[in-house]
Scaffold this motif. Structure first.
Motif, PDB file in Angstrom:
ATOM      1  N   GLU A  13       4.132 -22.202 -71.002  1.00 23.25           N
ATOM      2  CA  GLU A  13       4.442 -23.629 -70.918  1.00 23.25           C
ATOM      3  C   GLU A  13       3.404 -24.454 -70.157  1.00 23.25           C
ATOM      4  O   GLU A  13       3.121 -25.595 -70.528  1.00 23.25           O
ATOM      5  CB  GLU A  13       5.812 -23.839 -70.265  1.00 23.25           C
ATOM      6  CG  GLU A  13       6.976 -23.262 -71.042  1.00 23.25           C
ATOM      7  CD  GLU A  13       7.122 -21.751 -70.885  1.00 23.25           C
ATOM      8  OE1 GLU A  13       6.704 -21.208 -69.833  1.00 23.25           O
ATOM      9  OE2 GLU A  13       7.631 -21.108 -71.823  1.00 23.25           O
ATOM     10  N   ALA A  14       2.841 -23.921 -69.100  1.00 18.14           N
ATOM     11  CA  ALA A  14       1.907 -24.696 -68.281  1.00 18.14           C
ATOM     12  C   ALA A  14       0.505 -24.789 -68.881  1.00 18.14           C
ATOM     13  O   ALA A  14      -0.339 -25.517 -68.371  1.00 18.14           O
ATOM     14  CB  ALA A  14       1.839 -24.103 -66.873  1.00 18.14           C
ATOM     15  N   TRP A  15       0.248 -24.060 -69.969  1.00 17.32           N
ATOM     16  CA  TRP A  15      -1.078 -24.078 -70.598  1.00 17.32           C
ATOM     17  C   TRP A  15      -1.312 -25.448 -71.224  1.00 17.32           C
ATOM     18  O   TRP A  15      -0.491 -25.947 -71.978  1.00 17.32           O
ATOM     19  CB  TRP A  15      -1.169 -22.998 -71.678  1.00 17.32           C
ATOM     20  CG  TRP A  15      -2.552 -22.822 -72.201  1.00 17.32           C
ATOM     21  CD1 TRP A  15      -3.131 -23.513 -73.225  1.00 17.32           C
ATOM     22  CD2 TRP A  15      -3.540 -21.917 -71.734  1.00 17.32           C
ATOM     23  NE1 TRP A  15      -4.412 -23.086 -73.424  1.00 17.32           N
ATOM     24  CE2 TRP A  15      -4.688 -22.105 -72.516  1.00 17.32           C
ATOM     25  CE3 TRP A  15      -3.553 -20.957 -70.721  1.00 17.32           C
ATOM     26  CZ2 TRP A  15      -5.853 -21.373 -72.327  1.00 17.32           C
ATOM     27  CZ3 TRP A  15      -4.704 -20.225 -70.530  1.00 17.32           C
ATOM     28  CH2 TRP A  15      -5.843 -20.428 -71.332  1.00 17.32           C
ATOM     29  N   ASP A  16      -2.450 -26.056 -70.932  1.00 25.15           N
ATOM     30  CA  ASP A  16      -2.820 -27.351 -71.502  1.00 25.15           C
ATOM     31  C   ASP A  16      -3.693 -27.100 -72.727  1.00 25.15           C
ATOM     32  O   ASP A  16      -4.860 -26.723 -72.589  1.00 25.15           O
ATOM     33  CB  ASP A  16      -3.570 -28.169 -70.454  1.00 25.15           C
ATOM     34  CG  ASP A  16      -3.955 -29.552 -70.942  1.00 25.15           C
ATOM     35  OD1 ASP A  16      -3.865 -29.836 -72.163  1.00 25.15           O
ATOM     36  OD2 ASP A  16      -4.361 -30.366 -70.089  1.00 25.15           O
ATOM     37  N   ILE A  17      -3.132 -27.292 -73.914  1.00 31.59           N
ATOM     38  CA  ILE A  17      -3.869 -26.979 -75.144  1.00 31.59           C
ATOM     39  C   ILE A  17      -5.053 -27.912 -75.394  1.00 31.59           C
ATOM     40  O   ILE A  17      -5.882 -27.629 -76.238  1.00 31.59           O
ATOM     41  CB  ILE A  17      -2.946 -26.961 -76.381  1.00 31.59           C
ATOM     42  CG1 ILE A  17      -2.327 -28.338 -76.616  1.00 31.59           C
ATOM     43  CG2 ILE A  17      -1.889 -25.885 -76.257  1.00 31.59           C
ATOM     44  CD1 ILE A  17      -1.629 -28.471 -77.949  1.00 31.59           C
ATOM     45  N   SER A  18      -5.155 -28.992 -74.625  1.00 27.11           N
ATOM     46  CA  SER A  18      -6.241 -29.949 -74.835  1.00 27.11           C
ATOM     47  C   SER A  18      -7.536 -29.548 -74.128  1.00 27.11           C
ATOM     48  O   SER A  18      -8.564 -30.210 -74.316  1.00 27.11           O
ATOM     49  CB  SER A  18      -5.812 -31.349 -74.378  1.00 27.11           C
ATOM     50  OG  SER A  18      -5.668 -31.403 -72.970  1.00 27.11           O
ATOM     51  N   VAL A  19      -7.504 -28.480 -73.323  1.00 28.16           N
ATOM     52  CA  VAL A  19      -8.710 -28.054 -72.606  1.00 28.16           C
ATOM     53  C   VAL A  19      -8.946 -26.557 -72.806  1.00 28.16           C
ATOM     54  O   VAL A  19      -7.993 -25.799 -73.036  1.00 28.16           O
ATOM     55  CB  VAL A  19      -8.631 -28.375 -71.086  1.00 28.16           C
ATOM     56  CG1 VAL A  19      -8.527 -29.870 -70.845  1.00 28.16           C
ATOM     57  CG2 VAL A  19      -7.494 -27.664 -70.434  1.00 28.16           C
ATOM     58  N   PRO A  20     -10.209 -26.118 -72.718  1.00 25.44           N
ATOM     59  CA  PRO A  20     -10.493 -24.683 -72.865  1.00 25.44           C
ATOM     60  C   PRO A  20      -9.979 -23.896 -71.665  1.00 25.44           C
ATOM     61  O   PRO A  20      -9.601 -24.469 -70.640  1.00 25.44           O
ATOM     62  CB  PRO A  20     -12.020 -24.638 -72.943  1.00 25.44           C
ATOM     63  CG  PRO A  20     -12.474 -25.869 -72.247  1.00 25.44           C
ATOM     64  CD  PRO A  20     -11.413 -26.917 -72.496  1.00 25.44           C
TER      65      PRO A  20
END
Length: 102
Positions: A13-20
């Motif tokens: 959930e905490a993963w930000d898909i907009s950044v590598p």
């Protein structure tokens, strides 16, 4: 006696898909943890599967429970960026790791 375990993880959930990956929160602490595991001989290899949310680590441990404890120390686990989905004992049957070289 240590064994090899394939530890399958996925972005949580905490993963930000907009950044590598290198731009995710706690990146430096995550890398330091993996480096420490490798230095201790626990982490053999690891990385993401291209085009998926999945990651696999090859971990040396005495048991599945120990393998789970080792990856639980990763800050990305504690901060909800990665979660373990399954752990499987892996028996090397071919290749250099099995002592099969030409």
């Amino acid at each position: 006696m240590s064994q090899l375990f394939a530890v399958f993880r996925e972005r949580a959930e905490a993963w930000d898909i907009s950044v590598p990956a290198s731009g995710q929160a706690h990146w430096d602490a995550h890398r330091a943890c993996l480096a420490a595991l490798a230095e201790r001989g626990v982490l053999e290899a690891g990385g993401p599967f291209e085009g998926t949310r999945e990651v696999m680590l090859l971990v040396r441990a005495a048991s599945e429970a120990e393998a789970e404890r080792e990856v639980a120390a990763d800050p990305w686990t504690r901060h909800g960026l990665l979660r373990t989905t399954r752990i499987m004992r892996w028996r090397v049957a071919a290749g250099a790791a099995a002592g099969l070289r030409s």
